[in-house]
Structure formats: structure tokens, C-alpha cells
Design a protein around this motif. Structure first.
Motif, PDB file in Angstrom:
ATOM      1  N   ALA A 204      29.784 -11.088 -10.893  1.00 30.94           N
ATOM      2  CA  ALA A 204      29.906 -12.475 -11.303  1.00 30.94           C
ATOM      3  C   ALA A 204      29.630 -12.661 -12.791  1.00 30.94           C
ATOM      4  CB  ALA A 204      28.948 -13.339 -10.482  1.00 30.94           C
ATOM      5  N   LEU A 205      28.743 -11.832 -13.344  1.00 32.71           N
ATOM      6  CA  LEU A 205      28.272 -12.095 -14.700  1.00 32.71           C
ATOM      7  C   LEU A 205      28.969 -11.264 -15.770  1.00 32.71           C
ATOM      8  CD1 LEU A 205      24.438 -12.352 -14.131  1.00 32.71           C
ATOM      9  CD2 LEU A 205      25.917 -14.128 -15.046  1.00 32.71           C
ATOM     10  N   ALA A 206      29.240 -10.012 -15.444  1.00 30.81           N
ATOM     11  CA  ALA A 206      29.493  -9.057 -16.512  1.00 30.81           C
ATOM     12  C   ALA A 206      30.949  -9.040 -16.950  1.00 30.81           C
ATOM     13  CB  ALA A 206      29.072  -7.666 -16.043  1.00 30.81           C
ATOM     14  N   THR A 207      31.166  -8.613 -18.199  1.00 32.93           N
ATOM     15  CA  THR A 207      32.522  -8.298 -18.631  1.00 32.93           C
ATOM     16  C   THR A 207      32.878  -6.871 -18.233  1.00 32.93           C
ATOM     17  OG1 THR A 207      31.694  -7.585 -20.772  1.00 32.93           O
ATOM     18  CG2 THR A 207      32.420  -9.861 -20.599  1.00 32.93           C
ATOM     19  N   ASP A 208      31.842  -6.030 -18.091  1.00 29.10           N
ATOM     20  CA  ASP A 208      32.050  -4.657 -17.662  1.00 29.10           C
ATOM     21  C   ASP A 208      30.944  -4.268 -16.700  1.00 29.10           C
ATOM     22  OD1 ASP A 208      34.239  -3.599 -19.575  1.00 29.10           O
ATOM     23  OD2 ASP A 208      32.813  -4.660 -20.856  1.00 29.10           O
ATOM     24  N   VAL A 209      31.295  -3.454 -15.732  1.00 27.87           N
ATOM     25  CA  VAL A 209      30.302  -2.973 -14.775  1.00 27.87           C
ATOM     26  C   VAL A 209      30.245  -1.456 -14.885  1.00 27.87           C
ATOM     27  CG1 VAL A 209      29.671  -2.817 -12.350  1.00 27.87           C
ATOM     28  CG2 VAL A 209      30.751  -4.890 -13.217  1.00 27.87           C
ATOM     29  N   ALA A 210      29.015  -0.937 -15.042  1.00 23.64           N
ATOM     30  CA  ALA A 210      28.823   0.510 -15.065  1.00 23.64           C
ATOM     31  C   ALA A 210      28.045   0.888 -13.819  1.00 23.64           C
ATOM     32  CB  ALA A 210      28.055   0.935 -16.317  1.00 23.64           C
ATOM     33  N   VAL A 211      28.592   1.792 -13.024  1.00 22.38           N
ATOM     34  CA  VAL A 211      27.931   2.174 -11.788  1.00 22.38           C
ATOM     35  C   VAL A 211      27.239   3.512 -11.979  1.00 22.38           C
ATOM     36  CG1 VAL A 211      28.229   2.678  -9.347  1.00 22.38           C
ATOM     37  CG2 VAL A 211      29.642   0.956 -10.448  1.00 22.38           C
ATOM     38  N   MET A 212      25.956   3.543 -11.633  1.00 31.27           N
ATOM     39  CA  MET A 212      25.192   4.786 -11.750  1.00 31.27           C
ATOM     40  C   MET A 212      24.706   5.212 -10.380  1.00 31.27           C
ATOM     41  SD  MET A 212      22.791   4.442 -15.096  1.00 31.27           S
ATOM     42  CE  MET A 212      22.185   6.101 -14.863  1.00 31.27           C
ATOM     43  N   SER A 213      24.579   6.519 -10.220  1.00 32.34           N
ATOM     44  CA  SER A 213      23.976   7.037  -9.007  1.00 32.34           C
ATOM     45  C   SER A 213      23.332   8.371  -9.326  1.00 32.34           C
ATOM     46  CB  SER A 213      25.045   7.203  -7.925  1.00 32.34           C
ATOM     47  OG  SER A 213      24.472   7.812  -6.793  1.00 32.34           O
ATOM     48  N   GLU A 214      22.099   8.549  -8.875  1.00 29.48           N
ATOM     49  CA  GLU A 214      21.351   9.786  -9.097  1.00 29.48           C
ATOM     50  C   GLU A 214      21.396  10.243 -10.542  1.00 29.48           C
ATOM     51  OE1 GLU A 214      22.823  12.496  -6.207  1.00 29.48           O
ATOM     52  OE2 GLU A 214      21.706  11.532  -4.581  1.00 29.48           O
ATOM     53  N   GLY A 215      21.228   9.303 -11.446  1.00 28.55           N
ATOM     54  CA  GLY A 215      21.127   9.651 -12.852  1.00 28.55           C
ATOM     55  C   GLY A 215      22.457   9.806 -13.567  1.00 28.55           C
ATOM     56  N   LYS A 216      23.536   9.789 -12.818  1.00 25.65           N
ATOM     57  CA  LYS A 216      24.835  10.001 -13.462  1.00 25.65           C
ATOM     58  C   LYS A 216      25.613   8.693 -13.530  1.00 25.65           C
ATOM     59  CE  LYS A 216      25.392  14.783 -12.105  1.00 25.65           C
ATOM     60  NZ  LYS A 216      24.191  14.843 -11.224  1.00 25.65           N
ATOM     61  N   LEU A 217      26.417   8.593 -14.570  1.00 21.15           N
ATOM     62  CA  LEU A 217      27.301   7.443 -14.701  1.00 21.15           C
ATOM     63  C   LEU A 217      28.597   7.769 -13.962  1.00 21.15           C
ATOM     64  CD1 LEU A 217      27.699   4.708 -16.053  1.00 21.15           C
ATOM     65  CD2 LEU A 217      28.709   5.899 -17.980  1.00 21.15           C
ATOM     66  N   LEU A 218      28.957   6.923 -12.991  1.00 23.03           N
ATOM     67  CA  LEU A 218      30.134   7.247 -12.186  1.00 23.03           C
ATOM     68  C   LEU A 218      31.384   6.572 -12.698  1.00 23.03           C
ATOM     69  CD1 LEU A 218      28.532   7.015  -8.646  1.00 23.03           C
ATOM     70  CD2 LEU A 218      28.878   9.023 -10.052  1.00 23.03           C
ATOM     71  N   GLN A 219      31.278   5.311 -13.088  1.00 21.23           N
ATOM     72  CA  GLN A 219      32.470   4.595 -13.524  1.00 21.23           C
ATOM     73  C   GLN A 219      32.069   3.390 -14.350  1.00 21.23           C
ATOM     74  OE1 GLN A 219      34.971   3.270 -10.331  1.00 21.23           O
ATOM     75  NE2 GLN A 219      36.669   2.738 -11.697  1.00 21.23           N
ATOM     76  N   VAL A 220      32.866   3.114 -15.375  1.00 20.28           N
ATOM     77  CA  VAL A 220      32.690   1.886 -16.145  1.00 20.28           C
ATOM     78  C   VAL A 220      34.029   1.185 -16.182  1.00 20.28           C
ATOM     79  CG1 VAL A 220      31.922   0.859 -18.289  1.00 20.28           C
ATOM     80  CG2 VAL A 220      31.083   3.095 -17.627  1.00 20.28           C
ATOM     81  N   ALA A 221      34.057  -0.077 -15.792  1.00 20.95           N
ATOM     82  CA  ALA A 221      35.321  -0.814 -15.836  1.00 20.95           C
ATOM     83  C   ALA A 221      35.011  -2.297 -15.730  1.00 20.95           C
ATOM     84  CB  ALA A 221      36.223  -0.377 -14.698  1.00 20.95           C
ATOM     85  N   ALA A 222      36.035  -3.113 -15.985  1.00 19.70           N
ATOM     86  CA  ALA A 222      35.890  -4.541 -15.791  1.00 19.70           C
ATOM     87  C   ALA A 222      35.734  -4.810 -14.294  1.00 19.70           C
ATOM     88  CB  ALA A 222      37.112  -5.267 -16.345  1.00 19.70           C
ATOM     89  N   PRO A 223      35.071  -5.928 -13.928  1.00 19.35           N
ATOM     90  CA  PRO A 223      34.796  -6.182 -12.511  1.00 19.35           C
ATOM     91  C   PRO A 223      36.036  -6.111 -11.623  1.00 19.35           C
ATOM     92  CG  PRO A 223      33.584  -7.728 -13.863  1.00 19.35           C
ATOM     93  CD  PRO A 223      34.441  -6.929 -14.796  1.00 19.35           C
ATOM     94  N   ALA A 224      37.128  -6.758 -12.045  1.00 20.74           N
ATOM     95  CA  ALA A 224      38.313  -6.769 -11.191  1.00 20.74           C
ATOM     96  C   ALA A 224      38.862  -5.363 -11.028  1.00 20.74           C
ATOM     97  CB  ALA A 224      39.370  -7.684 -11.788  1.00 20.74           C
TER      98      ALA A 224
END
Lengths: 344, 675
Positions: A204-224
Motif C-alpha cells: 500500500a505504501l511503497a514505490t518499491d518492495v524488496a523481499v528478503m529471506s534468511e539474510g538474502k535479497l530475493l527480489q526488488v520491484a514495484a508493488p504491482a
């Protein structure tokens, strides 16, 4: 306004497993980045490294052409011109609301009329003008939250960090605070980093969402984008609702799947599909009732207010989530069409 | 839902990490723990060495050094040189710059250097200052004592004292009285702790407050009060017509008398330890046992007893060690009956000063140190990580409803307090009001003569009062200068150095005061290096000894305040731009002020009544209140000694009341008599 860059950032607390492993990320100028992930995925550690409370064990953090941190040196937080809303708000209990908000100005040597003016301005933005002389202890949770936000507003920080700022608020307050954050972001033009484990909040808030799991960055992209095209099972499972099916699909099928391919894979023609097994994410809104669909057994049907959430069981036993406008009897067999899917 | 796991991890996990910030540790040379390091940081690890040898501080030079290794595998070298950044997922905007190992003007970007902990939370000089202060106050005297004791043993001259019959007798007396006192403390303290932590009796705060008083009343005053309560010349017994005939012996001038009073004096220590242990038995745990069908007695046996066992052991050990080091009680009760314990033996040896005195007292106090260390070792063996005393959790209140027995239990508790506290204090007041020794007290004979004497006519008591007030306030306030930074460092920065610091602070407190006093005599008897004068015989040596022995007392409230403070309060100030001293002044100090106030009052309370250390260190003109009371009693002026003691007790109660008054601003666990 410069760009915040995390360059191969790693942090190891010496426990064997790195808390943050090789995270590289360039935050859009004046962007609003949500760092999303389950508990213990290292997102708060990343935030604290950006703030300067922790020093990376490897990699670096740059702001424009300034290097903020690397394994050898780290600019102390007090020299970074950043601001942060802490999960506990971190209001100083011995100062009044106005003193709390104005403290960053005191430190910068601003006093007198200029101080009063800027504090009043910041307080009016969060609608707390009438509370200037109260102590934080006399405020409600939402009001404390807004004081913390005003404290970020009062100077012009390059980067504003938010550490699960809504975690301690009730549902109703969260909605109104989300609005405040959005307005704050538009007005300040600062780069904002927002740590949360609530994906709905992040979207709802972000222009970009970065998803992390177990210390690693998995994906960065716009919400849609991240909703429509998640990378891998973890992101797919974390963002939005949906079911991940294991289906046999031909190699040439591509990633965006339609009913033709899915129907074949699900065995609409009486036999299962061909090809290697792949993970396919199916959103509930992509599952519709249709007479020419595949018969599925209703496992449960739960009323959610605007609709029913249905769990279906495929012929081979895999489960699928769907929405329905009408109640379905548990155990009933109903034909459904899967209009789309995304190969992870 | 708050993401508590991760917060706990980030807030509390980090400081525990064995290797926090490779450079912070590496630079100061205390890096000890191996850590899976990448090659890159290996060079950095030894930077401190290079800094030391070549004085190379420029960032650019440092970075050149990293790029030098040539014989590395190709891929690794490439990564190191930054030619090949590993695949990086989905940068949102703009291209990520390649990792640059060499940047122009690197020095400009780091206008700071040589900072302390991770992220540079505190300046490096802070650790240096605290460490030096603690070393001077704690390690140096003890090293000197150990050296002297060892030297004495080797030369054989002073070691002979260890094989004298008097030493054996004193050792036996010490062990007997300390063990007896420990048993009495255990019974009294455990009874009160169980009753107060587990049952629904009323007036807990008042009972706790009253039960803690004996611990804060100086032992020589306790001894004096009990002597005035019993025996043939007791004004109280005379007034009541119960006094034994003149000439019959004073029953307290005996080993069992000493043990009894040690027991009363140290019962609050057992009480505190047991109560803290019971705090680990939450009320719902007891209730769960009741629901499982256990009778109250079974709950007590199966749940409460096992949980209170560590507390009992800890309390017993503390009571035993305190009994060994106690000087005031055996001095008042033992010396008239020629019963020597190790502390009084040291005292009399020092009084009859001779050529081998220093060696002898060093040997004797080493003996005390060894016996106490044995006691503490037993305690830590029995406790092994189950010591909650510093935490001060809320107690398991009212787990058992006593029903009709409640009144009986309350009556019993107050009756015990009446015997061990009220009666002796009344006797003390009575004997301070009689005009002359042996006169019965009534409204006709009552006089305030003794008070007038000590307050207006005796210069000795006035000097003592002045000295004690000066020493106590200087120690209380001066210690804050060390304990506030020390508390900050111990909470913010854990690791080997902080542990060492904590141990150095704890040792002088755990050791009997008499050992510490001897250590200070040995250290400061020789003239000081720069000034060329000796501290021995001046008031300053007493002050230094107080600094040392009350370091832990002063630290505890301050440290609890730092522990209970949300670290983000300081972090918010840092992000607001406040440097270390600035946020110390604006944020941290105002927040710990109540705890610092409690620390001042606690240290003042204990220091103003201190006898053991000052008994060995005083000389003409530097006597303290404790010494004055002891000397007055020794010279037969029991009315003056009693009057002075009454004033001391009043001061103790007043200061405790002051603490109670500010209690609601204090972090939990600071005031021992509150839950």
C-alpha cells in the motif's frame, strides 16, 4: 537528492550464519522502499546498518558519491543526516512533545523564533499542535507515533528510516497512519526505507518492495510488478494470497500461463499434462466457477465479509484457494476454471 | 503483530556476539575469537598493527594494501579488485556502480577516526578512563596484597604467624561463628522470604522494610544494642525489673552470642536471595500445580522448594562470607571475652605495630580471602547460571491463601521483628537516656545528657561526624563519575573486556572489608611516586578504600537503569545528530538521574556507617562514626556510644525513607525491600 546504494552488504554477528548476506540494492531517488520479509530475515539489520548503528562485515553503503559505511569505517549515525521512526517510537520521556520534536534542531544550533516556527510547523503536519507541552507519557500510542514522525520532519533528512512503525498500533490507527506516511513522503522528498513484515502495508505504501529471506535479497520491484511476477516460491508465497501448485508443463510454455495450458496441466482432458514439474502461483482471483472447468472438491468455505474464501482440492489432492460470492457446501464438487497462473 | 523475534535479535543479540566489529576489537588488540573471515577483512584485522608500526592512517593507503595479494586464485582476485560484481538482483533504479576498491579523496569521506565500539557509539577514551579507574581502585591493591602475602610466605618471617596457636584459635572461632550465623540467617531469612513471597499476609512493604533494617544498621551498633538489651546492667531489663543480678555474666560475650548476632545481621541477605529465587516461580506455575491436583503442601515441596534452592544456597554463601569478614560484632562482643576472630586478630596485630606487622596482616588477610573465596566458589558451583539477584523480577505474590492462619503468621513475623529489631533498639534508646552506668531508667532519671555531650561537648564525636559525612558524600558522589560511564559501557558493549571490567568491580565488594583495608595499607603505606608523601594516616586513604569497596554498590542502580532503558532512546538522539557528550547530557543522564540518586543515597548510607575499613585505616583526627562508637564503647562510655548509635539508626531510617519516597522513579530491583 542523492541515491542510496547498498553494495554487496553483508553482516555476520559471528553466529555462523550471516544475518545479512550480500545484499545489493539501489534505492530509487526519493523513493519509498519497503523491506519486507519474515521475522529474522535480516531486514532490521539492513536498516540499522543504513542508520549506522551496525557496521557491515563486508560490502559498503553509499549515498550519492559519499561512502557511509564499509567494513573498515563507518560514519557515525549522528553525522548521516538521517531520521528514524523506531518501533518503540523512542520518545524521550523527560522532554515535552515540543522538546522531543525540536531536539534535532537544538543539536544543529537552531534556537529562538526559528526553532519555535519549525517545531510548530512539524507538529501541525501531524495535527498535534495542541499537545506541544505534554509529556509523551500522556499521549496515546498513535499520538506518540505522530510525535516520532514529526521529529523526523523537523529537519530535512536525506533518508528517513521506519522500523515497523505500525506494529504496535491497532488496525484502525494503522490505516490513518499509512495516509500520514504517504503524505509525509510526498512532502519531504526524502528517500524512505520502511521495514515491515506485513505485505499489505508494504504494497500500500511503497514505490518499491524488496523481499528478503534468511539474510538474502530475493527480489526488488514495484508493488504491482512483484504481485504479478514474483520470483521463486518464497516471494510468491509471501506476497499476496495464492496457492503454489506443482504442475507438469511443457518447457516452451513461458511464464505467464493461461487456461489452455493450465487446463491441460490440471488434467481437464482426462490426462495430466506433459513435461517437467514446475511451481505455478495461482491467485484466488484467477479461479472462477465455470461449467467447462475442472471438478474440484470444496474443502472449506469461510465467510470474510465481502466474499467467501474457498479452499478447493484438485483431483490429485493439491489445494487451491479461490473466492466465491456465494456460500459453497463443504464436500461439494464444483467445476472451476483457472484463468491464469505464473510460473515461479 | 510486533516482529519480536527479529527485534530481540537486533537489539540484544548483537552485543552478545563474540566478535563485534572486527576493527573495533582488532585495533585495540583484544581480538581473540576466530571468525570465518573473508580474505578482504583479513588485511583489516591487522590494521591496528600497521597503525602501530608505520602510523599509516590514510584510508587510501590502507585500501591499496588490500588489493596487493597477487597469488590468489583468479576468481577471488577479481572479486577483490571489484572487476566482477556477483549477480545482483533487480536494482530498482539506475545502474549499480561497480565495487570500487579505490576511491579518490577517501580521507575526506571519513572525518572521524579511531572510534570505539561498533558504529562508534562511544569515544575510545571512555573505555580507557573507566578501565584505568577500576584498575587503580580494584586490581592494584589486590595485586599488592597477593604479592605481599606471597612474599611473606617465601621469606618465612611473616608466614610463622599462620602457625601460631592464636591464629588457629581465631580461624576456628571465625569458622564456628560464621557457620552458626549462617544457620541462623538461613532460618530467619528463609522464613521471612517464604512468608512474604508466597502467602497473602498483609503489610508486606512494612515488614520488608523493617526486616531489611538490620542489614543497614552498622554491626557495631547492632552488637551494642543487643548488649544493652541483655545482661545485668541493661537499663531496659532494670526498668522492667527483669535484670539478672549484678556480677552474672553477659550471655552475648561468647561464641554463640557472636553467631546469633551475625545471624541477625545477615538474615536480610538470605531473605533477598531466596525472594529473588522465588521470583522465578511465577504465580501461574503454582496455580497450574494446584490445578493438576497437588495439595498446598505438595506444591511447596515439589515446586517451591526446588525453585528456592538456588536462592537458599546463594543466601547461605553470602551470609557465611559476610560472617567471616565481619569486624564490628566480634569486636564488641569478642574482645571483652578474649575471643579473637581473624578480623579482630588483624586489628590487634596492627595496633601493636612491629617490624613484621605488614607481612603478618598480609598473611592473615590472605587467609580470610582464601576462606571467603572458598565460600563464593561453593556458591557459584551450586548456582551455575541461576542467579537472578541483579534482575529483580516481580515476586510470586500471594500464591497461597493462609486463611485463618494468616493472623497467626502475621503475629509471628512481627513478634520475631520485635525481638531481633525493636527490643534491641529500645534498649539502645534506653541506655542513651540513663544518666550513669547501672542506673535504672524512669521519668525522673531520664536525661538527654549523653546527646548534649556527643553533639556539643565532645570534639572527638564531632570530628567523627564531620569525617564520616565528608567521606560518605565524597564517596557517593565521586563514585558516580566512574560508575555512570562504567554502567554505560557494561550495558552497551559486552565482550571480554567488559567482562573483565565487571569482575574487577565485583571483587572488592565480594571480599571482606578487612582484606581490602589491609590491601590499601600495603599499597599506600609507601610514599606516592609523584607527590612524595604517603597517604597512610590521612583521610584520603579511607576515601580511596571506600571508592574501591562501594564501587559495586554504586554501580548496581545505575546499571539497572541503563539495562532497562530502551536503546532506541539513545539511537534516536544519535540520528538527531547528537554526539556522545551531547546525548549523555541531554538524554541519558536525565533518564538515569533517579537511579543515580538512589546510588548516591545507598553508598552514603553504607559508607557513613562503615567500621571495618576505617577501623584499620584511621588515625588521630580521621576517625569515622563507626570508629567513634567502637572507641566510646571500648572506653566504657556506653551511654555516649548508645546515644551516637541512636543518631546513626535515625539517619539510616531517614535515608531509607528518602529512598522509599523516590521509589516510583527508580528502576526495579534497586531498592532491596521492594518487589
Amino acid at each position: 537528492m542523492a541515491q542510496l546504494i547498498l553494495n554487496h552488504l553483508s553482516k555476520d554477528f559471528g553466529s555462523g550464519r550471516p544475518a545479512v548476506a550480500d545484499v545489493s540494492l539501489a534505492v530509487r531517488k526519493q523513493g519509498f522502499l519497503a523491506l519486507l520479509g519474515p521475522s529474522g530475515c535480516g531486514k532490521t539489520t539492513v536498516l540499522r546498518m543504513i542508520a549506522g548503528f551496525d557496521k557491515p562485515t563486508d560490502g559498503s553503503i553509499e549515498f550519492g558519491d559519499r561512502r557511509l559505511s564499509d567494513a573498515a569505517r563507518s560514519l557515525p549515525p549522528e553525522k548521516r543526516n538521517m531520521a528514524m521512526v523506531f518501533q518503540s517510537y523512542a520518545l524521550w520521556p523527560h522532554m515535552t512533545v515540543a522538546e522531543n520534536v525540536g531536539y534535532p534542531l537544538n543539536v544543529r544550533g537552531i534556537s529562538g523564533e526559528a526553532w519555535r516556527k519549525r517545531v510548530a510547523e512539524a507538529l501541525s503536519l501531524v495535527k498535534l499542535e495542541d499537545f506541544a507541552d505534554r509529556r509523551p507519557a500522556a499521549l496515546s500510542g498513535g499520538q506518540r507515533q505522530r510525535v516520532a514522525l514529526a521529529r523526523c520532519l523537523v529537519t530535512e533528512p536525506d533518508v528517513v528510516l521506519l522500523d515497523e512503525p505500525l506494529a504496535n498500533l491497532d488496525q484502525h490507527l494503522r490505516k490513518s497512519m499509512e495516509e500520514t506516511f504517504r503524505a509525509f513522503h510526498e512532502r519531504s522528498g526524502a528517500t524512505m526505507i520502511y521495514v515491515t513484515h506485513d505485505q499489505a502495508e508494504a504494497m500500500a505504501l511503497a514505490t518499491d518492495v524488496a523481499v528478503m529471506s534468511e539474510g538474502k535479497l530475493l527480489q526488488v520491484a514495484a508493488p504491482a510488478e512483484i504481485y504479478a511476477r514474483p520470483e521463486g516460491r518464497v516471494v510468491g508465497g509471501l506476497i499476496g494470497r495464492g496457492s503454489i501448485l506443482r504442475l507438469k508443463l511443457p518447457d516452451a510454455a513461458g511464464r505467464a500461463l493461461d487456461w489452455l495450458l493450465l487446463g491441460a496441466a490440471l488434467g481437464a482432458g482426462g490426462q495430466a499434462g506433459e513435461g517437467p514439474l514446475s511451481d505455478v502461483l495461482v491467485r484466488p482471483e484467477q479461479v472462477h466457477r465455470g461449467t467447462d472447468g475442472i471438478s474440484m472438491r470444496v474443502v472449506s468455505c469461510i465467510f470474510e465479509g465481502e466474499r467467501f474464501a474457498v479452499t478447493l482440492s484438485l483431483p490429485d489432492g493439491q489445494q487451491l484457494k479461490a473466492y466465491s460470492s456465494a456460500a459453497l457446501g463443504e464436500g461439494a464438487t464444483v467445476p472451476f476454471i483457472v484463468s491464469g497462473g505464473w510460473r515461479l | 503483530m510486533p516482529n519480536t523475534d527479529e527485534i530481540a535479535h537486533s537489539r540484544h543479540g548483537e552485543p552478545h556476539a563474540p566478535a563485534e566489529g572486527p576493527d573495533a576489537e582488532g585495533r585495540s588488540g583484544f581480538k581473540m575469537l576466530a571468525r570465518p573471515l573473508r580474505v578482504l577483512s583479513k588485511a583489516r584485522r591487522f590494521k591496528w598493527l600497521r597503525l602501530l608500526l608505520a602510523g599509516e592512517t590514510a584510508d587510501g593507503a590502507e585500501r591499496d594494501g588490500e588489493a596487493v595479494p597477487a597469488k590468489l586464485p583468479k576468481a577471488l582476485t577479481r572479486t577483490l579488485r571489484g572487476f566482477e560484481p556477483p549477480a545482483m538482483p533487480y536494482a530498482t533504479a539506475g545502474d549499480l556502480p561497480k565495487r570500487k576498491t579505490r576511491r579518490r579523496g577517501a580521507g575526506r569521506r571519513f572525518p572521524f577516526c579511531l572510534r570505539g565500539g561498533p558504529g562508534g557509539a562511544e569515544p575510545a577514551w571512555l573505555m580507557l578512563f573507566v578501565f584505568c579507574a577500576v584498575f587503580l581502585l580494584s586490581a592494584l591493591p589486590l595485586i599488592r596484597l597477593g604479592w605481599a602475602g606471597f612474599g611473606g610466605l617465601v621469606e618465612g618471617e611473616a608466614a610463622r604467624v599462620l602457625f601460631e596457636a592464636a591464629t588457629f584459635a581465631a580461624l576456628r572461632n571465625t569458622l564456628v561463628t560464621a557457620a552458626g550465623g549462617m544457620l541462623i540467617s538461613l532460618m530467619l531469612g528463609a522464613f521471612f522470604a517464604f512468608a512474604m513471597a508466597l502467602t497473602d499476609i498483609r503489610g508486606r512493604l512494612a515488614l520488608s522494610f523493617a526486616f531489611m533494617l538490620p542489614m543497614l544498621i552498622p554491626p557495631q551498633v547492632t552488637a551494642l544494642a543487643w548488649v544493652e538489651m541483655s545482661g545485668p546492667s541493661s537499663p531496659l531489663l532494670k526498668t522492667l525489673g527483669l535484670a539478672p543480678p549484678l556480677g552474672s555474666p553477659q550471655p552475648l560475650y561468647s561464641l554463640s552470642g557472636i553467631a546469633l548476632l551475625l545471624g541477625v545481621q545477615h538474615a536480610p541477605l538470605v531473605f533477598l536471595a531466596v525472594k529473588a529465587g522465588l521470583a522465578g516461580a511465577p504465580r501461574d506455575g503454582v496455580e497450574a500445580a494446584r490445578l493438576s491436583g497437588a495439595s498446598p503442601w505438595r506444591v511447596f515441596r515439589d515446586i517451591v522448594m526446588p525453585l528456592s534452592f538456588p536462592g537458599l544456597i546463594a543466601g547461605a554463601a553470602i551470609a557465611f562470607v559476610s560472617g567471616i569478614g565481619n569486624f564490628g560484632i566480634p569486636a564488641i562482643l569478642g574482645i571483652p571475652a578474649s575471643i579473637e576472630t581473624l578480623p579482630t586478630l588483624i586489628f590487634s596485630r596492627l595496633a601493636s605495630f612491629g617490624a613484621s606487622t605488614f607481612g603478618e596482616i598480609a598473611a592473615l588477610s590472605s587467609l580470610i580471602a582464601v576462606v571467603s573465596a572458598g565460600g563464593l566458589l561453593l556458591q557459584s558451583q551450586a548456582l551455575a547460571g541461576r542467579d537472578y539477584r541483579l534482575i529483580g523480577l516481580s515476586g510470586a505474590n500471594a500464591a497461597f491463601a493462609l486463611g485463618r492462619l494468616r493472623f497467626a503468621a502475621e503475629a509471628l513475623l512481627w513478634a520475631v521483628l520485635a525481638v531481633v529489631l525493636v527490643a534491641p533498639l529500645l534498649a539502645l534508646v534506653a541506655s542513651s537516656l540513663v544518666p550513669a552506668y547501672g542506673v535504672p531508667l524512669n521519668f525522673k532519671t531520664m536525661s538527654l545528657h549523653a546527646y548534649g555531650e556527643i553533639l556539643f561537648r565532645q570534639s572527638v564525636t564531632l570530628t567523627a561526624l564531620r569525617n564520616s559525612l565528608f567521606l560518605a558524600s565524597a564517596a557517593a558522589v565521586g563514585l558516580l563519575l566512574v560508575t555512570v560511564p562504567a554502567g554505560y559501557l557494561l550495558v552497551r558493549r559486552r565482550g571480554a573486556l567488559a567482562n573483565l571490567l565487571a569482575i574487577l568491580i565485583e571483587i572488592p565488594y565480594a571480599l571482606p572489608g578487612i582484606v581490602l583495608a589491609v590491601a590499601f595499607i600495603l599499597t599506600f603505606a609507601a610514599p606516592l611516586p609523584v607527590i612524595g608523601r604517603s597517604l597512610y594516616g590521612t583521610i584520603w586513604i579511607i576515601l580511596f578504600a571506600y571508592f574501591s569497596s562501594f564501587l559495586a554498590v554504586s554501580l548496581k542502580p545505575v546499571m539497572s537503569a541503563f539495562l532497562q532503558m530502551d536503546p532506541s532512546l539513545e539511537e534516536a538522539a544519535r540520528l538527531a545528530g547528537a554526539g556522545f557528550l551531547r546525548r549523555m547530557r541531554d538524554v541519558l543522564l536525565p533518564l538515569i538521574a533517579p537511579a543515580a540518586g538512589a546510588s548516591v543515597i545507598l553508598v552514603f548510607l553504607i559508607a557513613a556507617n562503615e567500621l571495618t575499613v576505617s577501623a584499620l585505616l584511621w588515625s588521630a583526627g580521621t576517625q569515622t562514626l563507626g570508629v567513634a562508637i567502637f572507641n566510646l564503647d571500648d572506653s566504657g562510655s556506653s551511654d555516649l556510644a548508645s546515644a551516637l548509635s541512636v543518631l546513626v539508626v535515625l539517619m539510616v531510617i531517614a535515608l531509607m525513607a528518602a529512598l522509599e519516597f523516590i521509589a516510583k522513579y527508580l528502576p526495579g530491583g534497586v531498592l532491596p525491600w521492594r518487589n
